[in-house]
Design a protein around this motif. Structure first.
Motif, short mmCIF file in Angstrom:
data_model
loop_
_atom_site.label_atom_id
_atom_site.label_comp_id
_atom_site.label_asym_id
_atom_site.label_seq_id
_atom_site.Cartn_x
_atom_site.Cartn_y
_atom_site.Cartn_z
N GLN A 101 0.83 -1.20 0.00
CA GLN A 101 0.00 0.00 0.00
C GLN A 101 0.87 1.26 0.00
N GLY A 102 1.93 1.22 0.82
CA GLY A 102 2.78 2.39 0.95
C GLY A 102 3.53 2.73 -0.33
N THR A 103 4.09 1.72 -0.97
CA THR A 103 4.84 1.98 -2.20
C THR A 103 3.91 2.47 -3.32
N ARG A 104 2.67 2.01 -3.31
CA ARG A 104 1.72 2.49 -4.32
C ARG A 104 1.45 3.98 -4.12
N LEU A 105 1.23 4.39 -2.88
CA LEU A 105 0.99 5.81 -2.61
C LEU A 105 2.24 6.63 -2.90
N ARG A 106 3.40 6.12 -2.50
CA ARG A 106 4.65 6.83 -2.75
C ARG A 106 4.88 7.04 -4.24
N ASP A 107 4.66 5.99 -5.03
CA ASP A 107 4.89 6.09 -6.47
C ASP A 107 3.94 7.09 -7.13
N MET A 108 2.72 7.16 -6.63
CA MET A 108 1.77 8.14 -7.16
C MET A 108 2.27 9.57 -6.88
N LEU A 109 2.78 9.78 -5.68
CA LEU A 109 3.28 11.10 -5.33
C LEU A 109 4.53 11.46 -6.12
N LEU A 110 5.43 10.49 -6.27
CA LEU A 110 6.66 10.74 -7.02
C LEU A 110 6.38 10.99 -8.51
N ALA A 111 5.24 10.49 -8.99
CA ALA A 111 4.85 10.72 -10.38
C ALA A 111 4.15 12.06 -10.56
N GLY A 112 4.05 12.83 -9.46
CA GLY A 112 3.45 14.15 -9.56
C GLY A 112 1.95 14.20 -9.35
N LYS A 113 1.36 13.09 -8.94
CA LYS A 113 -0.08 13.06 -8.73
C LYS A 113 -0.43 13.60 -7.35
N LYS A 114 -1.56 14.27 -7.25
CA LYS A 114 -2.05 14.77 -5.97
C LYS A 114 -2.90 13.68 -5.31
N VAL A 115 -2.57 13.37 -4.06
CA VAL A 115 -3.31 12.34 -3.32
C VAL A 115 -3.91 12.99 -2.08
N VAL A 116 -5.19 12.85 -1.92
CA VAL A 116 -5.88 13.37 -0.74
C VAL A 116 -6.46 12.19 0.04
N LEU A 117 -6.18 12.14 1.32
CA LEU A 117 -6.66 11.06 2.17
C LEU A 117 -7.59 11.58 3.25
N ARG A 118 -8.49 10.72 3.67
CA ARG A 118 -9.27 11.00 4.87
C ARG A 118 -8.80 10.05 5.96
#
Length: 231
Positions: A101-118
């Protein structure tokens, strides 16, 4: 996913920011984490202390990223916030997630995507409390002022047989057996005093160390090393 031990209740919706390990000031250089949620691979309590208490993030999400995680990518690491007394009023919340789960979120952020969590935690949160310390003593016959300490903790944020019902029960059995056999004359009484303490986890053991120093000063005798049955 699991809630980090000692999290307070809260409901946060915020942007996620990758901070690497998250346990040193260098991890936060050039990053604005204030009001956001940080994603890190460091120990939860250390990340919270810097990310939330120092730099103003609202919550932390951590995952394990080492050789164990590569072998078991769906394994959850147990971490806690473990706040100090002066930090209690500012503690927020944190979550442990898996390496996958963590690497998926990290890779999204490193690719420049904005991630918003609740991030949401429900419960009573942190509150002051006390716990009685149970003590049993088997007095030594030759050098009673010298003591051997045996300790076990009765509580735990996520108590179980291994942490530490087995240690507490095992020490109780040891104390009762030694007392019974020595009283029956089937076992020679110990030369030094045996002191058994059932204490709160973590901080209780710290308090025991402080207390044993005062025993040593009072008795003017050498104090033998403690034996812990905590697991």
């Amino acid at each position: 996913m699991s809630v980090m031990t000692y999290s307070n209740p809260g409901d946060v919706t915020a942007e996620l920011v990758w901070v690497g390990g998250g346990t040193s000031p260098a991890d936060y250089e050039g990053k604005d984490v204030r009001g956001k949620i940080v994603l890190a691979t460091g120990y939860g309590g250390d990340v919270h202390r810097l990310g939330v208490l120092t730099y103003g993030a609202r919550a932390v999400v951590c995952y394990l990223d080492d050789e164990r995680a590569k072998l078991y990518p769906d394994m959850l690491q147990y971490t806690g916030l473990w706040p100090r007394a002066e930090e209690l009023e500012r503690v927020t919340l944190g979550f442990n997630i898996t390496n996958r789960q963590g690497t998926r979120l990290r890779d999204m952020l490193l690719a420049g995507k904005k991630v918003v969590l609740r991030a949401q935690v429900k419960g009573i949160g942190l509150e002051p409390y006390f716990m009685d310390v149970v003590v049993a003593v088997l007095k030594g016959v030759k050098r009673p002022a010298e003591e051997i300490l045996m300790t076990a903790h009765l509580d735990h944020p996520k108590e179980s047989a291994n942490d530490n019902a087995s240690g507490s029960a095992g020490m109780l059995d040891v104390a009762a057996t030694l007392k019974r056999l020595s009283s029956e004359g089937r076992l020679t009484r110990p030369e030094r005093t045996l002191r058994f303490l059932w204490v709160p986890s973590g901080t209780g053991l710290c308090r025991t160390s402080t207390r044993t120093a005062s025993w040593q000063d009072q008795n003017s005798a050498a104090l033998c090393s403690p034996i812990s049955t905590s697991t």
